[in-house]
Design a protein around this motif. Sequence first.
Motif: not given
Length: 227
Positions: A71-74, A91-96, A104-108
Amino acid sequence: MKIVHVPLGGKGPPLPASQKPYTVNGRTYYPLPSAAGYVEEGLASWYGPGFHGRRTASGEIYNMYAFTAAHRLLPLGTYVLVTNLENGRRVVVRINDRGPFVPGRIIDLSYAAARALGMVEKGVARVRVVALAEGRPGPRGIVFTRLPSLRRGEFYLQVGSFKNYANAVRLRERLSRRFRSVLIEPFEAPEGTFYRVRVFLAYDLSEARRRAAALRREFPRAFLVAR
């Protein structure tokens, strides 16, 4: 993708790694100091074999079979709930890691997370991302911070996004005949400035979702956002 951290002036205490500004492709990003109140809807993508085994922005080695995301900002270490709005899977994921840097995309998502959401073959899907907790290393493992409830806030429906400001004004004038509060908010993207037209829905998330569902019949590409 090369990420360059940007030093900040001043005598204050050093920022934690999860909050350090960084620059990609000539654009500087400033991570949020907290994930509290974060909820967003937009496009998710996934990344896999080409990055498997490489180091992430958090310093961890990327494992495409783990439930992680970029994620760019979290803040790094934040746990988020990702809902595929096209099929209802969650699904639950962890930003690492940091990204995606495609407009146009908010999460990878990792391959494992994308597979759980049923979006591997398609490649992208419209999702809702909600912050659940912030995690940080502790002497006995990960320590979590309980975030405030996301049920209250300012919730809007983004109806359109235009490069031409006049087009955004015309849509706002048309919508203002029916809605009490219609905003135009500029957004800086690599392609230039976009003008987002947003209609205020409610201060309660459940009520906002109900109204958004009714309006999507008229505006099928619209999506819910929180401020």
